[in-house]
Motif scaffolding. Structure first.
Motif, short mmCIF file in Angstrom:
data_model
loop_
_atom_site.label_atom_id
_atom_site.label_comp_id
_atom_site.label_asym_id
_atom_site.label_seq_id
_atom_site.Cartn_x
_atom_site.Cartn_y
_atom_site.Cartn_z
N UNK A 151 -54.44 42.43 35.70
CA UNK A 151 -55.68 43.07 35.27
C UNK A 151 -56.57 43.42 36.47
N UNK A 152 -56.37 42.73 37.61
CA UNK A 152 -57.18 42.96 38.80
C UNK A 152 -56.52 43.95 39.75
N UNK A 153 -55.24 43.72 40.00
CA UNK A 153 -54.52 44.59 40.93
C UNK A 153 -53.02 44.42 40.75
N UNK A 154 -52.37 45.45 40.25
CA UNK A 154 -50.92 45.38 40.03
C UNK A 154 -50.15 45.26 41.34
N UNK A 155 -50.78 45.66 42.46
CA UNK A 155 -50.13 45.56 43.77
C UNK A 155 -49.89 44.12 44.18
N UNK A 156 -50.60 43.18 43.56
CA UNK A 156 -50.47 41.76 43.91
C UNK A 156 -49.69 40.97 42.86
N UNK A 157 -49.06 41.67 41.95
CA UNK A 157 -48.38 40.98 40.84
C UNK A 157 -47.21 40.11 41.31
N UNK A 158 -46.73 40.33 42.54
CA UNK A 158 -45.59 39.55 43.03
C UNK A 158 -45.93 38.06 43.17
#
Length: 408
Positions: free
Chosen positions: A110-117
């Motif tokens: 919800x905040x940043x899909x770039x950090x989903x890892x």
């Protein structure tokens, strides 16, 4: 003559503590400077951008986990049972860090899909470990400050400088290598802090309900105030990552990191002013000393960054020189940050937490609202416009409030 001046200077608790806080902060910024130079040389600019967002995420978890006890430990350690105050603040912070960290990771999409890892189990466990270590380091660092042991706070910062040495060995991890270097340095600083603190405070890892009840109002007020104060600077890298991508995030963060060379000056003296006020020292007398000290360091530092900041940016790579204008705005705005940085600790000592909450709420809304609007129009330099305009407004309001109440 110089020896006598230094001896007299360091004999004053306010100036002595300020001195160690200042050189500790400067060492932290200096090691951070070399840290990011090496990171920029050995990691891609995209990795640097993602790493800054990761560290902002770590900062947000720490911020929402402390519940104001990082400030209460400074206010109450000098006047209460040290063992009860320290252990209560430490245990509550550690437990809440784990809970908040897990919630943050679970909702990262919800905040940043770039950090989903970081939702991967291995990364999640490492992230939570580093979050706990950073929270412990923060609590213990504030305990050193509260005990007027600025030298220990300085040495704690020195130990965190090991992050520079870890960058190259961890380069194969990409952005997580940069993040991991910082996390491991927190682990080392935590181990050192435990070895030192147990010589001054009994570690029983128990929560004292009486202290919690006594400090609840002060802690909760400071918690809300601190969240409003710090969160914009932690949210901005994530905001820029979402609006402009990894490359622009990296440029912004490097400019902001260098800008901290001057921004830490009023912050360090403000913290020391808070400590001395908590020990019963005269606020009016110490404010005058603080203002003289702040501008003695601030003026030459701002001049240097304004005219030669592009040289510093060039050490990171030619791409980062594009953030020179942004760096100039960060440097110039420090003149206006002084009023805010000194006003907040004064109000903490006076227990006027409500006024700080209102001020920080205004700052939160202005800084994030203007940043979002200006970045969308002008690019990352818009963050500089927002930073300066926000603190000009705050400076005017503080001046009017001080004049109205005849505090000076």
């Amino acid at each position: 003559m110089i020896y006598n001046f230094i001896k007299k200077y360091l004999g004053n608790p306010l100036l002595k503590n300020s001195f160690f806080l200042l050189i500790g902060s400067y060492f932290n910024v200096a090691s951070g400077f070399f840290f990011w130079i090496i990171a920029a040389r050995f990691y891609s600019i995209e990795d640097v951008g993602v790493a800054t967002a990761l560290m902002s995420s770590l900062g947000l978890v720490m911020l929402f986990s402390n519940f104001g006890f990082d400030h209460s430990i400074i206010r109450y350690l000098p006047i209460n049972d040290k063992d009860k105050v320290f252990n209560s603040c430490l245990i509550i912070t550690v437990i809440s860090t784990i809970i908040v960290g897990f919630i943050y990771i679970s909702s990262i999409n919800y905040f940043s899909s770039s950090l989903s890892f970081i939702q991967d189990f291995k990364f999640m466990m490492i992230f939570l470990l580093f979050a706990v270590m950073s929270s412990i380091t923060s609590i213990m660092g504030n305990a050193f400050v509260a005990m007027r042991s600025g030298g220990l706070f300085f040495f704690q910062n020195v130990l965190q400088g090991v992050r520079v040495l870890l960058l190259i060995p961890l380069v194969f991890l990409g952005s997580f290598g940069i993040f991991g270097s910082v996390g491991i340095s927190y682990l080392i600083a935590t181990l050192f802090s435990f070895l030192i603190i147990k010589k001054h405070i009994g570690l029983n890892f128990k929560i004292d309900k009486a202290f919690i009840k006594e400090s609840l109002s002060y802690s909760s007020g400071n918690y809300i105030s601190h969240v409003l104060m710090v969160s914009p600077t932690l949210i901005l890298p994530i905001l820029i990552l979402n609006l402009s991508g990894e490359i622009e995030t990296a440029k912004y963060y490097i400019a902001y990191a260098i800008g901290n060379l001057v921004l830490i000056i009023p912050d360090s003296l403000g913290t020391s002013l808070f400590v001395e006020g908590s020990h019963g020292e005269s606020l009016k007398k110490n404010i005058k000393k603080s203002l003289i000290a702040v501008y003695s360091f601030l003026i030459p530092s701002v001049i240097f960054l304004y005219f030669f900041g592009d040289i510093l940016l060039g050490f990171f790579g030619k791409n980062y020189i594009e953030a020179f204008e942004l760096l100039r705005y960060f440097a110039l705005s420090s003149f206006f940050v002084v009023a805010y940085s000194l006003f907040v600790p004064i109000q903490k000592v006076r227990m006027k937490i409500e006024s700080i909450v209102k001020l920080n709420l205004l700052r939160f809304l202005l800084l994030l609202g203007l940043s979002y609007a200006f970045i969308s129009i002008f690019g990352i330099v818009g963050a500089g416009y927002a930073w300066m305009l926000t603190h000009i407004v705050l400076g005017i309001l503080i001046y009017l409030l001080v004049k109205k109440n005849e505090w000076i």
